[in-house]
Design an enzyme around this catalytic site. Structure first.
Site, PDB file in Angstrom:
ATOM      1  N   LYS A 193       0.386  -1.094  -0.309  1.00 26.99           N
ATOM      2  CA  LYS A 193      -0.428   0.070   0.036  1.00 26.99           C
ATOM      3  C   LYS A 193       0.569   1.351  -0.260  1.00 26.99           C
ATOM      4  CE  LYS A 193      -1.872   3.019   2.870  1.00 26.99           C
ATOM      5  NZ  LYS A 193      -1.756   4.166   1.259  1.00 26.99           N
ATOM      6  N   GLU A 268       9.333   2.470  10.338  1.00 33.14           N
ATOM      7  CA  GLU A 268      10.667   3.469  10.254  1.00 33.14           C
ATOM      8  C   GLU A 268      10.058   4.492   9.959  1.00 33.14           C
ATOM      9  OE1 GLU A 268      12.193   6.070   8.898  1.00 33.14           O
ATOM     10  OE2 GLU A 268      12.664   5.171   7.097  1.00 33.14           O
ATOM     11  N   LEU A 269      10.102   4.885  11.394  1.00 28.78           N
ATOM     12  CA  LEU A 269       9.310   6.402  12.129  1.00 28.78           C
ATOM     13  C   LEU A 269       9.828   7.212  12.343  1.00 28.78           C
ATOM     14  CD1 LEU A 269       7.941   4.162  14.722  1.00 28.78           C
ATOM     15  CD2 LEU A 269       6.652   4.541  12.847  1.00 28.78           C
ATOM     16  N   CYS A 302      13.628  11.587   6.287  1.00 28.15           N
ATOM     17  CA  CYS A 302      14.320  10.782   7.278  1.00 28.15           C
ATOM     18  C   CYS A 302      15.748  11.028   7.995  1.00 28.15           C
ATOM     19  CB  CYS A 302      13.073   9.525   7.562  1.00 28.15           C
ATOM     20  SG  CYS A 302      13.953   8.385   6.814  1.00 28.15           S
ATOM     21  N   GLU A 399      10.409  16.138  14.236  1.00 31.90           N
ATOM     22  CA  GLU A 399      10.598  16.227  13.225  1.00 31.90           C
ATOM     23  C   GLU A 399      10.338  17.256  11.922  1.00 31.90           C
ATOM     24  OE1 GLU A 399       9.694  12.506  10.921  1.00 31.90           O
ATOM     25  OE2 GLU A 399      11.875  12.512   9.620  1.00 31.90           O
TER      26      GLU A 399
END
Ligand code: ADP
Length: 495
Positions: A193, A268-269, A302, A399
């Site tokens: 997705k 993975e944030l 990121c 972030e």
């Protein structure tokens, strides 16, 4: 019946595509399908705000169909001879190279970053299919000498089962490529997705995977109602591993929901990367590396530098250099020649970044350059440098995911390392020094998943990439990239 979607995958159009309208753009069990309902969603060009595609909106029903198709082929796919599996993956790498130009243009259209950078993103995507195509032959396992000589004990790595993959918008082809290539190499069928903001590159990937000759059901793509799709990934028992890249909030939800069936989860944030420049650093190198890292994708990656920590003795010099270089980047439409920074992905993204800068200004910080929306269009925000920031400002704690560089200064290395580690979002950290002692200390004490000493881009398909603490779980790339998709099974024979 609509014809199979055309993705304009012919070489170089050189300009914007006409609007693409697909009814059948869900790729399930080797076929292009429509959604169960007539619901659609649109994709916008972030540079112009124009609609570039209208796509069917999948929900639970289509997700179940995709998972069922993947599950049905699992037993066959895990038994495909390893050379055949390798060849299929290598074929995808080759096709990605073959269609480099239209794929790069598609990425500019839906994601916005400059064309040359998009081309490199396409090469990066191909590198994962090549790497995992090669790596699939090296899933070795091991034999363990057992104290009882009658026992022969070994560890075998076997595929977990269907992999549900959820990817973000900032690397529309490379982000899916990392996960898809690893899962397929490990022997897991995939339901992907991609982000609804950038689904076209994932559709192109499905088209390429179809051309490469993968068996139907091994690779499926659906998009639309993200929470409904995510819920099926979590609830459908056939999905055994979920790999997610995106926000901490959604990652947390998936992680806790997946606990119900003890599914394996890789997350993975994102990060809050410090970039430290010590007093003895090669300033020319450090500032040009920082510039290339921060300029990439308008700061929407990121691993990018989220905070610059600079020794007070050189802070003035570094600020001046950065205002002259970073502050002078040419911003514009990714298709225009010489543009170095494209738009942000959406108006909401600009609102967020603007809010972070405003908030820090109101708290007393100083904007050295940028700081105001550009008139180029609603999604454009200039390279912005902010200094004298109060420690509690959100600008230092969150972030940023945009073209803003906050600068803090320090006096002693201890202070720099303590400031650097003052975050739970520990994906990457960078340090510049010519002292072997300081370099070694940084490698040891910076508690991040990736540490680059005098190196702004240590990540490639060959290297394991992932965060610690609230930056996530699991690794992408490297031989470690296969582990999220495999179980280590103990197999023993006793004579
Ligand atoms: P970002 O801030 O990077 O957009 P998100 O976490 O919102 O981060 O999105 C990353 C990916 O997660 C996208 O593919 C998005 O569609 C998907 N997503 C968003 N909400 C959910 C959800 N509730 N369940 C599963 N996937 C989701």
């Amino acid at each position: 019946m609509d014809p199979q979607p055309e993705l304009e995958l012919e070489p170089a159009r050189g300009s914007r595509a006409r609007e693409l309208r697909f009814q059948q753009a869900l790729f399930i069990n080797g076929e292009w399908r429509s959604a169960a309902t007539a619901a659609t969603f649109t994709v916008e060009d972030p540079s112009t705000g124009e609609t570039i595609a209208t796509l069917p909106r999948a929900g639970a029903e289509e997700t179940i169909a995709a998972i069922d198709a993947a599950h049905a082929i699992f037993a066959d796919w895990k038994r495909v001879p390893v050379l055949q599996r390798a060849d299929l993956l290598l074929k995808v790498a080759q096709l990605i190279h073959q269609y480099r130009e239209p794929l790069a243009q598609l990425a500019v259209l839906e994601q916005g970053q400059p064309l040359e950078a998009s081309r490199l993103g396409i090469d990066y995507a191909a590198s994962f299919f090549r790497w995992f195509g090669e790596e699939t032959r090296r899933i070795y396992g091991r034999t363990i000498p057992h104290p009882d000589p009658r026992r022969r004990v070994s560890v075998e790595y076997t595929p977990r089962g269907v992999a549900g993959l959820i990817t973000p918008w900032n690397a529309p082809l490379a982000s899916p490529a990392k996960k898809v290539a690893a899962a397929l190499a490990a022997g897991c069928p995939v339901v992907l997705k991609p982000a609804e903001l950038t689904p076209l590159s994932a559709l192109a990937l499905a088209w390429l995977i179809q051309q490469a000759g993968f068996p139907p059901g091994v690779f499926n793509v659906i998009f639309g109602d993200a929470p409904a799709i995510g819920t099926q990934f979590v609830e459908h028992p056939a999905v055994r591993t979920i790999s997610f890249t995106g926000s901490l909030a959604v990652g947390r939800k998936i992680y806790s929901a997946a606990a119900e069936q003890m599914k394996h989860v890789a997350l993975e944030l994102g990060g809050n990367a410090p970039f430290i420049i010590f007093a003895d650093a090669d300033l020319e190198q450090a500032t040009s590396d920082l510039l290339s890292l921060k300029a990439a994708n308008s700061g929407q990656i990121c691993v990018t530098a989220n905070r610059l920590l600079v020794h007070h003795s050189i802070a003035g010099d570094v600020e001046r250099r950065l205002v002259e270089t970073y502050g002078a980047l040419r911003v514009g439409d990714g298709f225009s020649a010489n543009v170095e920074q494209g738009p942000l992905i959406s108006r909401q993204a600009v609102d967020r970044v603007e809010g972070l800068v405003r908030g820090s200004q109101q708290a007393g910080s100083r904007v050295l350059c940028g700081g105001r929306r550009l008139e180029l269009g609603p999604n454009f925000y200039p390279p912005t440098i902010v200094s004298e920031i109060p420690a509690h400002a959100r600008l230092l704690r969150e972030e940023i995911f945009g073209p803003v560089l906050p600068i803090q200064s320090f006096s002693e290395p201890e202070e720099a390392l303590a400031l650097a580690n003052e975050t739970r979002h520990r994906l990457s950290a960078f340090a510049y020094t010519q002292s072997l002692e300081l370099a070694t200390r940084c490698a040891r004490e910076l508690d991040f998943g990736v540490v680059g000493v005098n190196d702004p881009r240590p990540i490639s398909c060959e290297t394991p990439f992932g965060g610690v603490a609230e930056s996530g779980i699991g690794r992408e790339g490297g031989s470690e990239g296969l582990l999220d998709f495999m179980e280590a099974r103990l197999v023993a024979f006793r004579s």
